[in-house]
Design a protein around this motif. Structure first.
Motif, PDB file in Angstrom:
ATOM      1  N   MET A  41     -41.367   0.322  58.103  1.00 15.43           N
ATOM      2  CA  MET A  41     -41.688  -1.086  57.866  1.00 15.43           C
ATOM      3  C   MET A  41     -42.961  -1.223  57.028  1.00 15.43           C
ATOM      4  SD  MET A  41     -42.648  -4.097  60.585  1.00 15.43           S
ATOM      5  CE  MET A  41     -44.354  -3.514  60.629  1.00 15.43           C
ATOM      6  N   ILE A  42     -43.991  -0.439  57.351  1.00 17.09           N
ATOM      7  CA  ILE A  42     -45.237  -0.469  56.575  1.00 17.09           C
ATOM      8  C   ILE A  42     -44.977  -0.042  55.137  1.00 17.09           C
ATOM      9  CG2 ILE A  42     -47.505   0.626  56.321  1.00 17.09           C
ATOM     10  CD1 ILE A  42     -47.627   0.755  59.383  1.00 17.09           C
ATOM     11  N   ASN A  43     -44.142   0.960  54.972  1.00 21.07           N
ATOM     12  CA  ASN A  43     -43.802   1.438  53.635  1.00 21.07           C
ATOM     13  C   ASN A  43     -43.174   0.331  52.796  1.00 21.07           C
ATOM     14  OD1 ASN A  43     -43.200   3.012  51.413  1.00 21.07           O
ATOM     15  ND2 ASN A  43     -41.636   4.218  52.421  1.00 21.07           N
ATOM     16  N   LEU A  44     -42.184  -0.366  53.347  1.00 28.31           N
ATOM     17  CA  LEU A  44     -41.524  -1.444  52.613  1.00 28.31           C
ATOM     18  C   LEU A  44     -42.480  -2.617  52.389  1.00 28.31           C
ATOM     19  CD1 LEU A  44     -39.000  -2.537  51.288  1.00 28.31           C
ATOM     20  CD2 LEU A  44     -38.246  -3.399  53.511  1.00 28.31           C
ATOM     21  N   SER A  45     -43.354  -2.886  53.358  1.00 29.80           N
ATOM     22  CA  SER A  45     -44.331  -3.966  53.195  1.00 29.80           C
ATOM     23  C   SER A  45     -45.249  -3.681  52.014  1.00 29.80           C
ATOM     24  CB  SER A  45     -45.155  -4.130  54.479  1.00 29.80           C
ATOM     25  OG  SER A  45     -44.337  -4.479  55.573  1.00 29.80           O
ATOM     26  N   LEU A  46     -45.749  -2.454  51.915  1.00 29.51           N
ATOM     27  CA  LEU A  46     -46.615  -2.090  50.796  1.00 29.51           C
ATOM     28  C   LEU A  46     -45.866  -2.168  49.468  1.00 29.51           C
ATOM     29  CD1 LEU A  46     -48.597   0.934  52.304  1.00 29.51           C
ATOM     30  CD2 LEU A  46     -49.425  -1.391  51.892  1.00 29.51           C
ATOM     31  N   LYS A 158     -32.296  -5.740  55.946  1.00 30.47           N
ATOM     32  CA  LYS A 158     -31.464  -4.545  56.118  1.00 30.47           C
ATOM     33  C   LYS A 158     -32.224  -3.490  56.920  1.00 30.47           C
ATOM     34  CE  LYS A 158     -28.429  -1.474  53.473  1.00 30.47           C
ATOM     35  NZ  LYS A 158     -27.168  -2.069  53.957  1.00 30.47           N
ATOM     36  N   LEU A 159     -33.509  -3.322  56.604  1.00 32.55           N
ATOM     37  CA  LEU A 159     -34.342  -2.388  57.365  1.00 32.55           C
ATOM     38  C   LEU A 159     -34.419  -2.823  58.828  1.00 32.55           C
ATOM     39  CD1 LEU A 159     -37.726  -0.848  56.410  1.00 32.55           C
ATOM     40  CD2 LEU A 159     -37.624  -2.283  58.442  1.00 32.55           C
ATOM     41  N   ALA A 160     -34.611  -4.136  59.055  1.00 36.09           N
ATOM     42  CA  ALA A 160     -34.714  -4.639  60.421  1.00 36.09           C
ATOM     43  C   ALA A 160     -33.441  -4.363  61.213  1.00 36.09           C
ATOM     44  CB  ALA A 160     -35.014  -6.133  60.403  1.00 36.09           C
ATOM     45  N   ALA A 172     -39.953  -7.794  62.211  1.00 32.89           N
ATOM     46  CA  ALA A 172     -39.841  -6.746  61.194  1.00 32.89           C
ATOM     47  C   ALA A 172     -39.480  -7.348  59.833  1.00 32.89           C
ATOM     48  CB  ALA A 172     -38.788  -5.716  61.620  1.00 32.89           C
ATOM     49  N   THR A 173     -38.558  -8.295  59.825  1.00 29.67           N
ATOM     50  CA  THR A 173     -38.187  -8.970  58.571  1.00 29.67           C
ATOM     51  C   THR A 173     -39.374  -9.728  57.995  1.00 29.67           C
ATOM     52  OG1 THR A 173     -35.883  -9.202  59.291  1.00 29.67           O
ATOM     53  CG2 THR A 173     -36.641 -10.658  57.530  1.00 29.67           C
ATOM     54  N   THR A 174     -40.120 -10.418  58.868  1.00 30.46           N
ATOM     55  CA  THR A 174     -41.275 -11.185  58.411  1.00 30.46           C
ATOM     56  C   THR A 174     -42.342 -10.277  57.816  1.00 30.46           C
ATOM     57  OG1 THR A 174     -40.885 -12.894  60.079  1.00 30.46           O
ATOM     58  CG2 THR A 174     -43.093 -12.779  59.135  1.00 30.46           C
ATOM     59  N   ALA A 175     -42.690  -9.200  58.532  1.00 27.59           N
ATOM     60  CA  ALA A 175     -43.745  -8.303  58.058  1.00 27.59           C
ATOM     61  C   ALA A 175     -43.364  -7.629  56.744  1.00 27.59           C
ATOM     62  CB  ALA A 175     -44.049  -7.253  59.124  1.00 27.59           C
TER      63      ALA A 175
END
Length: 536
Positions: A41-46, A158-160, A172-175
């Motif tokens: 999740m952090i990876n996709l957020s960045l 999709k990740l969530a 997770a979707t929001t972050a």
């Protein structure tokens, strides 16, 4: 009535041992969650964060950038507009491709293309090449990075679904998805730091700074994303996607009345927010608000919106009241927009920032909660299809609304600007008339517009959308229903009360747990097939 044993004692023991490693809240030992999900999740957020900084990095320094590249300001503005255009064009392409290449390939593609685009932008600072070539390199790099923006945003739900259990999907979707507006806020702070007091911009250093995050994302994605998903799914919703054909999926969700209403509503909200954030300075400066106050309004609106979105996501994760939460946010956003429309011409200094913060806080969660609601309404259609159409709807309406609202502006006379204390022009753009009164010089390229009518239109559209959504949106949560059914069947299996010979249990849910394609029990398919079955 006798009983047959399917499986053996060793299998039962293994199953019991494996259950201890699962989350206590999950009654189904087939599903489990992994700590790695937070790193993904952090990876996709960045990744979403870095693409946003590339998208709008020039907006706060547009005039300085136009001088550096020896071009017009309108050309520099098209750098950000080009991202919206290619996002719409490639949005359908990525939604079609996502289900075929998987989450890992999506994230790797996004990271590498963003990094390549950022590198080409750095090449545009080589001063020995002609200006036309430098500008071409700049636009090519911008477009390459913009092409993958929808791919990174669509990957959030999709990740969530793949990595997170049902009680953590909304957050997770929001972050993951809302890191994009955080990047937008940062550009307003970082880009001006590369401008000297004499107005010279260190363009090369600025573009190098904005390329560091994509490089980090390339490294992180290569290391962290070793597979599309975890070894075991986190929930039943993360295991099922029956509609693999893209066009069949599009047709199916467009026949879903609840989803169509959701698409129009969320798309309108995204479009109104984008147009509002774009025009906020032009709306406020004629009435005495400085560029600094207008800039703070935009940043506070986004940051407060992120806080509100996170709070609403946590509430929705606990209550599962998707529809009620969305309706509350739509009505709140409409009320806040009306309040702003009525009061923005009354100079309040920094109190206007509080008003803008409330608008963002109450409305920003519509997008992430809307994406999760779309996944619920359209299940089992691939989640990327529904999310893509929501985003494309929002991006299309953003462009149309910006053009419409700008066209509704009324040119203001110099006397009006003086009367209202306009801060749209600096003191260097003034002259004194024969009576000694200071008046602003109004050049064609710096005409000030009164956008009061535009704010009325925004309020009207938001109110109409909110009321329509309140009255007509009544969704069926198909994914939640499927997960409840799966849990019920699994509980019956564990308690040995399920008659698998009964025709009403020969369904996709039971087949997912214990049956092969022919309807026979397959012990290798699931560790939960070591069950006792009643014989009639």
């Amino acid at each position: 009535m006798g009983k047959n044993q399917v499986g053996n004692n060793d299998t039962n023991n293994n199953s019991n041992n494996s259950t201890k490693s699962m989350e206590d809240s999950d009654p189904n030992p087939r599903f489990r969650v992994y700590k790695k999900r937070w790193f993904v999740m952090i990876n996709l957020s960045l990744l979403n964060f870095s693409i946003a900084t590339i998208w709008l990095g020039f907006s706060p320094v547009a005039y300085k950038a136009s001088v550096y590249y020896n071009t017009s300001v309108s050309t520099i503005n098209w750098l950000s507009m080009s991202t919206l255009v290619v996002s719409i064009i490639f949005g359908f392409v990525w939604s079609y491709v996502m289900n075929r290449i998987g989450l890992r390939a999506c994230m790797l593609t996004s990271a590498w293309m963003a990094f390549v685009g950022a590198g080409l932008r750095i090449c545009s600072t080589i001063e020995t090449i002609p200006d036309e070539v430098r500008l071409a390199l700049l636009f090519i790099g911008q477009v390459i990075s913009g092409i993958v923006q929808p791919l990174a945003i669509y990957s959030a739900p999709k990740l969530a679904a793949i990595w997170f259990p049902s009680n953590q999907r909304s957050i997770a979707t929001t972050a993951s998805g809302m890191a994009n507006p955080v990047g937008v806020v940062l550009t307003g702070i970082v880009s001006p730091l590369f401008v000297d007091q004499d107005g010279f911009i260190h363009m090369r250093y600025m573009l190098i700074a904005y390329s560091c995050m994509p490089l980090l994302c390339v490294v992180m994605t290569t290391i962290i994303m070793t597979s599309d998903g975890p070894p075991s799914p986190p929930s039943y919703g993360g295991t099922v996607t029956t509609s693999e054909n893209f066009f069949a999926g599009v047709k199916e969700i467009l026949q879903n009345r609840a989803y169509v209403i959701l698409m129009i509503g969320v798309g309108s909200a995204i479009g109104l927010y984008s147009s509002f954030a774009t025009l906020v300075e032009q709306v406020l400066c004629p009435w005495g608000y400085t560029d600094t106050i207008a800039g703070v309004c935009g940043s506070v609106m986004t940051l407060a919106g992120l806080v509100g979105a996170i709070i609403m996501s946590l509430i929705v994760d606990r209550t599962k009241r998707f529809s009620e939460s969305l309706k509350f946010m739509f009505i709140s956003a409409a009320v806040a927009t009306i309040v702003f429309t009525v009061t923005h011409k009354m100079y309040m200094g920094y109190l206007i920032v509080l008003e803008m913060g409330m608008l963002g806080f109450l409305s920003f969660g519509i997008s992430p909660i809307g994406m999760e609601t779309a996944a619920e309404c359209t299940f089992p259609v691939g989640v990327s299809i529904g999310i893509a159409m929501l985003q494309i709807s929002g991006q299309t309406l953003s462009i149309l609304l910006i053009l419409l609202l700008q066209s509704l502006g009324r040119p203001m006379t110099p006397e009006e600007l003086i009367h209202h204390g306009s801060k749209c022009h600096s003191s260097s753009f003034t002259y004194f008339n024969s009576s000694g009164t200071a008046l602003p010089k109004v050049f064609p390229e710096v005409i000030t517009y009164d956008l009061t009518v535009s704010t009325y239109v925004m309020s009207g559209i938001m109110t109409f959308v909110a009321l329509s959504f309140l009255i007509f949106f009544h969704p069926t949560y198909k994914r939640m229903d499927a997960e409840k059914e799966a849990t019920r069947i699994q509980t019956a299996i564990n308690e040995e009360t399920l008659d698998i010979e009964s025709p009403r249990h020969q369904n996709d849910t039971l087949r997912t747990f214990c049956m092969d394609e022919s309807g026979e029990f397959d012990n290798e398919k699931s560790t939960n097939c070591e069950i006792k079955v009643r014989e009639e």
